[in-house]
Scaffold this active site. Sequence first.
Site, PDB file in Angstrom:
ATOM      1  N   HIS A 105      51.492  48.204  27.448  1.00 23.18           N
ATOM      2  CA  HIS A 105      52.329  48.920  28.415  1.00 23.18           C
ATOM      3  C   HIS A 105      53.703  48.276  28.470  1.00 23.18           C
ATOM      4  O   HIS A 105      53.840  47.101  28.780  1.00 23.18           O
ATOM      5  CB  HIS A 105      51.686  48.870  29.812  1.00 23.18           C
ATOM      6  CG  HIS A 105      50.596  49.887  29.985  1.00 23.18           C
ATOM      7  ND1 HIS A 105      50.195  50.332  31.218  1.00 23.18           N
ATOM      8  CD2 HIS A 105      49.833  50.548  29.073  1.00 23.18           C
ATOM      9  CE1 HIS A 105      49.228  51.235  31.063  1.00 23.18           C
ATOM     10  NE2 HIS A 105      48.987  51.370  29.765  1.00 23.18           N
ATOM     11  N   TYR A 233      52.534  52.373  40.977  1.00 23.15           N
ATOM     12  CA  TYR A 233      52.391  51.720  42.283  1.00 23.15           C
ATOM     13  C   TYR A 233      53.129  52.593  43.292  1.00 23.15           C
ATOM     14  O   TYR A 233      54.309  52.899  43.093  1.00 23.15           O
ATOM     15  CB  TYR A 233      53.050  50.341  42.285  1.00 23.15           C
ATOM     16  CG  TYR A 233      52.362  49.282  41.459  1.00 23.15           C
ATOM     17  CD1 TYR A 233      52.550  49.214  40.077  1.00 23.15           C
ATOM     18  CD2 TYR A 233      51.529  48.336  42.052  1.00 23.15           C
ATOM     19  CE1 TYR A 233      51.932  48.241  39.309  1.00 23.15           C
ATOM     20  CE2 TYR A 233      50.910  47.352  41.286  1.00 23.15           C
ATOM     21  CZ  TYR A 233      51.112  47.305  39.923  1.00 23.15           C
ATOM     22  OH  TYR A 233      50.505  46.336  39.159  1.00 23.15           O
ATOM     23  N   PRO A 325      45.994  41.211  44.828  1.00 20.57           N
ATOM     24  CA  PRO A 325      46.006  41.764  43.461  1.00 20.57           C
ATOM     25  C   PRO A 325      47.226  42.630  43.139  1.00 20.57           C
ATOM     26  O   PRO A 325      47.411  43.038  42.008  1.00 20.57           O
ATOM     27  CB  PRO A 325      44.719  42.591  43.396  1.00 20.57           C
ATOM     28  CG  PRO A 325      44.333  42.835  44.795  1.00 20.57           C
ATOM     29  CD  PRO A 325      44.866  41.704  45.608  1.00 20.57           C
ATOM     30  N   LYS A 329      48.119  39.046  39.301  1.00 16.63           N
ATOM     31  CA  LYS A 329      48.326  37.650  38.898  1.00 16.63           C
ATOM     32  C   LYS A 329      47.046  36.821  38.870  1.00 16.63           C
ATOM     33  O   LYS A 329      47.006  35.771  38.225  1.00 16.63           O
ATOM     34  CB  LYS A 329      49.307  36.979  39.875  1.00 16.63           C
ATOM     35  CG  LYS A 329      50.732  37.525  39.764  1.00 16.63           C
ATOM     36  CD  LYS A 329      51.296  37.324  38.381  1.00 16.63           C
ATOM     37  CE  LYS A 329      52.556  38.139  38.167  1.00 16.63           C
ATOM     38  NZ  LYS A 329      52.768  38.417  36.746  1.00 16.63           N
ATOM     39  N   TYR A 416      56.716  40.203  36.885  1.00 15.08           N
ATOM     40  CA  TYR A 416      55.548  41.054  36.631  1.00 15.08           C
ATOM     41  C   TYR A 416      54.925  40.756  35.259  1.00 15.08           C
ATOM     42  O   TYR A 416      53.703  40.640  35.141  1.00 15.08           O
ATOM     43  CB  TYR A 416      55.956  42.531  36.696  1.00 15.08           C
ATOM     44  CG  TYR A 416      54.791  43.505  36.699  1.00 15.08           C
ATOM     45  CD1 TYR A 416      54.380  44.137  35.515  1.00 15.08           C
ATOM     46  CD2 TYR A 416      54.097  43.808  37.863  1.00 15.08           C
ATOM     47  CE1 TYR A 416      53.320  45.021  35.500  1.00 15.08           C
ATOM     48  CE2 TYR A 416      53.019  44.704  37.857  1.00 15.08           C
ATOM     49  CZ  TYR A 416      52.645  45.302  36.672  1.00 15.08           C
ATOM     50  OH  TYR A 416      51.575  46.174  36.660  1.00 15.08           O
TER      51      TYR A 416
HETATM   52  P1  FAS Z   1      35.845  33.500  39.167  1.00 17.26           P
HETATM   53  O1  FAS Z   1      35.573  33.636  40.649  1.00 17.26           O
HETATM   54  O2  FAS Z   1      36.062  34.718  38.346  1.00 17.26           O
HETATM   55  O3  FAS Z   1      34.636  32.712  38.484  1.00 17.26           O
HETATM   56  C1  FAS Z   1      34.046  31.620  39.138  1.00 17.26           C
HETATM   57  C2  FAS Z   1      32.616  31.489  38.615  1.00 17.26           C
HETATM   58  O4  FAS Z   1      32.033  30.323  39.190  1.00 17.26           O
HETATM   59  C3  FAS Z   1      31.743  32.667  39.029  1.00 17.26           C
HETATM   60  O5  FAS Z   1      31.102  33.220  37.914  1.00 17.26           O
HETATM   61  C4  FAS Z   1      30.745  32.067  40.017  1.00 17.26           C
HETATM   62  O6  FAS Z   1      29.459  32.650  39.911  1.00 17.26           O
HETATM   63  C5  FAS Z   1      30.706  30.617  39.572  1.00 17.26           C
HETATM   64  N1  FAS Z   1      30.333  29.693  40.638  1.00 17.26           N
HETATM   65  C6  FAS Z   1      30.706  29.732  41.933  1.00 17.26           C
HETATM   66  N2  FAS Z   1      30.124  28.713  42.614  1.00 17.26           N
HETATM   67  C7  FAS Z   1      29.367  28.019  41.713  1.00 17.26           C
HETATM   68  C8  FAS Z   1      28.529  26.869  41.805  1.00 17.26           C
HETATM   69  N3  FAS Z   1      28.357  26.248  42.955  1.00 17.26           N
HETATM   70  N4  FAS Z   1      27.903  26.452  40.682  1.00 17.26           N
HETATM   71  C9  FAS Z   1      28.088  27.086  39.489  1.00 17.26           C
HETATM   72  N5  FAS Z   1      28.869  28.188  39.341  1.00 17.26           N
HETATM   73  C10 FAS Z   1      29.495  28.635  40.452  1.00 17.26           C
HETATM   74  N6  FAS Z   1      42.952  39.651  39.682  1.00 17.26           N
HETATM   75  C11 FAS Z   1      43.891  40.399  39.077  1.00 17.26           C
HETATM   76  O7  FAS Z   1      44.723  39.853  38.351  1.00 17.26           O
HETATM   77  N7  FAS Z   1      43.920  41.760  39.245  1.00 17.26           N
HETATM   78  C12 FAS Z   1      42.983  42.411  40.012  1.00 17.26           C
HETATM   79  O8  FAS Z   1      43.005  43.621  40.147  1.00 17.26           O
HETATM   80  C13 FAS Z   1      41.971  41.670  40.635  1.00 17.26           C
HETATM   81  N8  FAS Z   1      40.989  42.281  41.379  1.00 17.26           N
HETATM   82  C14 FAS Z   1      40.039  41.519  41.998  1.00 17.26           C
HETATM   83  C15 FAS Z   1      39.008  42.111  42.768  1.00 17.26           C
HETATM   84  C16 FAS Z   1      38.037  41.322  43.410  1.00 17.26           C
HETATM   85  C17 FAS Z   1      36.949  41.986  44.223  1.00 17.26           C
HETATM   86  C18 FAS Z   1      38.079  39.909  43.285  1.00 17.26           C
HETATM   87  C19 FAS Z   1      37.055  39.028  43.982  1.00 17.26           C
HETATM   88  C20 FAS Z   1      39.077  39.313  42.518  1.00 17.26           C
HETATM   89  C21 FAS Z   1      40.051  40.109  41.861  1.00 17.26           C
HETATM   90  N9  FAS Z   1      41.047  39.540  41.070  1.00 17.26           N
HETATM   91  C22 FAS Z   1      42.005  40.268  40.458  1.00 17.26           C
HETATM   92  C23 FAS Z   1      41.121  38.120  40.916  1.00 17.26           C
HETATM   93  C24 FAS Z   1      40.095  37.702  39.886  1.00 17.26           C
HETATM   94  O9  FAS Z   1      40.268  38.446  38.735  1.00 17.26           O
HETATM   95  C25 FAS Z   1      40.214  36.220  39.722  1.00 17.26           C
HETATM   96  O10 FAS Z   1      41.569  35.813  39.703  1.00 17.26           O
HETATM   97  C26 FAS Z   1      39.541  35.691  38.482  1.00 17.26           C
HETATM   98  O11 FAS Z   1      38.223  36.132  38.454  1.00 17.26           O
HETATM   99  C27 FAS Z   1      39.638  34.165  38.533  1.00 17.26           C
HETATM  100  O12 FAS Z   1      38.825  33.638  37.567  1.00 17.26           O
HETATM  101  P2  FAS Z   1      38.064  32.235  37.828  1.00 17.26           P
HETATM  102  O13 FAS Z   1      39.028  31.254  38.337  1.00 17.26           O
HETATM  103  O14 FAS Z   1      37.308  31.958  36.582  1.00 17.26           O
HETATM  104  O15 FAS Z   1      37.085  32.507  39.056  1.00 17.26           O
HETATM  105  C1  PHB Z   2      43.652  46.970  37.761  1.00 17.25           C
HETATM  106  O1  PHB Z   2      43.760  47.734  36.777  1.00 17.25           O
HETATM  107  O2  PHB Z   2      42.531  46.633  38.235  1.00 17.25           O
HETATM  108  C2  PHB Z   2      44.899  46.425  38.408  1.00 17.25           C
HETATM  109  C3  PHB Z   2      46.107  46.570  37.752  1.00 17.25           C
HETATM  110  C4  PHB Z   2      47.254  46.082  38.356  1.00 17.25           C
HETATM  111  C5  PHB Z   2      47.174  45.471  39.590  1.00 17.25           C
HETATM  112  C6  PHB Z   2      45.945  45.317  40.236  1.00 17.25           C
HETATM  113  C7  PHB Z   2      44.801  45.809  39.642  1.00 17.25           C
HETATM  114  O3  PHB Z   2      48.310  45.001  40.180  1.00 17.25           O
END
Ligand code: FAS
Ligand code: PHB
Length: 423
Positions: A105, A233, A325, A329, A416
């Site tokens: 994109h 957006y 989100p 980032k 961005y």
């Molecule tokens: P994660 O939370 O992904 O991974 C951590 C891992 O550690 C998990 O698998 C968990 O099971 C494990 N863990 C936890 N406690 C533990 C323990 N005690 N022992 C062993 N393992 C354990 N980011 C974006 O950029 N765009 C988005 O649109 C977006 N949407 C999101 C929507 C939701 C609902 C959530 C919750 C997050 C969203 N995010 C988004 C942010 C998300 O993508 C995170 O930034 C990303 O998963 C971060 O990755 P990790 O740091 O690896 O953490």
């Molecule tokens: C998504 O595709 O999940 C998405 C993309 C851009 C954003 C947040 C979420 O800023």
Amino acid sequence: MEKYKFYVLTSIPPGTAGGDPVAVARVLIGGDVRSTQVVVIGGGPSGLLLSQLLSRNGVASIVLERQSRAYVQGRIRAGLLEWGTVRLLQEAGVGARMMRDGLLHEGVELAFGEQHHRIDLQALTGRSVLVYGQTEVQRDLAEARAAEPGAVVWEAAEVQLAGWDSKRPTVSYLHEGIRYSIACDFIAGCDGYHGVSRASVPPQHLQQYERAYPFGWLALMADVPPLNDELVYANHERGFALCSMRSSSRSRYYLQCSVQDSVDKWPDERFYRELRARLPRQFAQRLVEGRSLEKSIAPLRSFVVEPMRFGSLFLVGDAAHIVPPTGAKGLNLAAADAGTLAQGLIEFYRTGTRTLIDEYSAHALDRVWKATRFSWWFTSLMHKFSEDAFAHQLQLAELRYLAQSETAARAMAENYVGLAIAA
Ligand code: FAS
Ligand code: PHB
């Protein structure tokens, strides 16, 4: 009665036995033990990426993930990769499917009322972004780690850290009824916001910064073609909306909602009706409706903990920071942390120097705070906070300014696409 197995490893001088960690362990201990220099807690994107980068540079690690591989794989989260993240994933050797299936994109649309303006990311910054879902990144990384038997322990329960303030920390966990204890050189806390790593640090050693936003995001995924070939957006007096995608046949839509809202109040028909109402007619009329595959509500907040290092323990990704989100980032910051820490650990095991390790926290936090600021700014610009008409007029004035000023548009675009990951 729990049985115990001990894997005890000493600190391994750099370069011993050619640096191959398994050969090193055999030399030092004369047995066939699981080789570990770094214990990674958490098998999400940051933990698996860190482990993969280390492995490709001769540094041994073991990932302890409390959920099953399928459970982690099934989580739907981020969708947009900065170019720095793309490069890291390629460096980790997991870029082939991403470059084949990802959608490049070069721009993004900002809509406000019946107006919209395209921010030309490529023209303004020389860089683009890649639409490629976090679930796909997770799949690619998990497959790569599966090629190394024992690299990841899925369903590792009751992980506990000890001695993180010493040079020989240990991590214990329960797996299939056996409690294991591993001594290592470093622990990477990649276990997310609710993980055990940050919780293991006494509160007096860390400073936490937090801001909760007075709304959430209601998300919907459906196998319908996106209404636009780039993300839209939308700032609207009814509330924020985002039109994203996962492919040319799978769309991901978001609506700002109340934090007290619930998914069962949002049948698909209501969701699509509200989405149309928040978009300019030009986009609304292109909306193709389809049965939702998934619907969820996530709260929005900003969170940063300082520092991101405590002796031999390093906090990575969501374990150290959460961003709303809006700016896409979260995943990208987590990947960048993993890349920065991998550089430091690789340098240590190759040369014995600790320069990059000692700079990890300050380096990562500089990037984290800049991304936190951008995510806060973009969230503040695009969402409805109250019925305050004055505040909404200020938002509209800033959006018109972004549409008219190349300087303002460039400032937004360079944040961005991702500020350069300083080497
Ligand atoms: P994660 O939370 O992904 O991974 C951590 C891992 O550690 C998990 O698998 C968990 O099971 C494990 N863990 C936890 N406690 C533990 C323990 N005690 N022992 C062993 N393992 C354990 N980011 C974006 O950029 N765009 C988005 O649109 C977006 N949407 C999101 C929507 C939701 C609902 C959530 C919750 C997050 C969203 N995010 C988004 C942010 C998300 O993508 C995170 O930034 C990303 O998963 C971060 O990755 P990790 O740091 O690896 O953490
Ligand atoms: C998504 O595709 O999940 C998405 C993309 C851009 C954003 C947040 C979420 O800023």
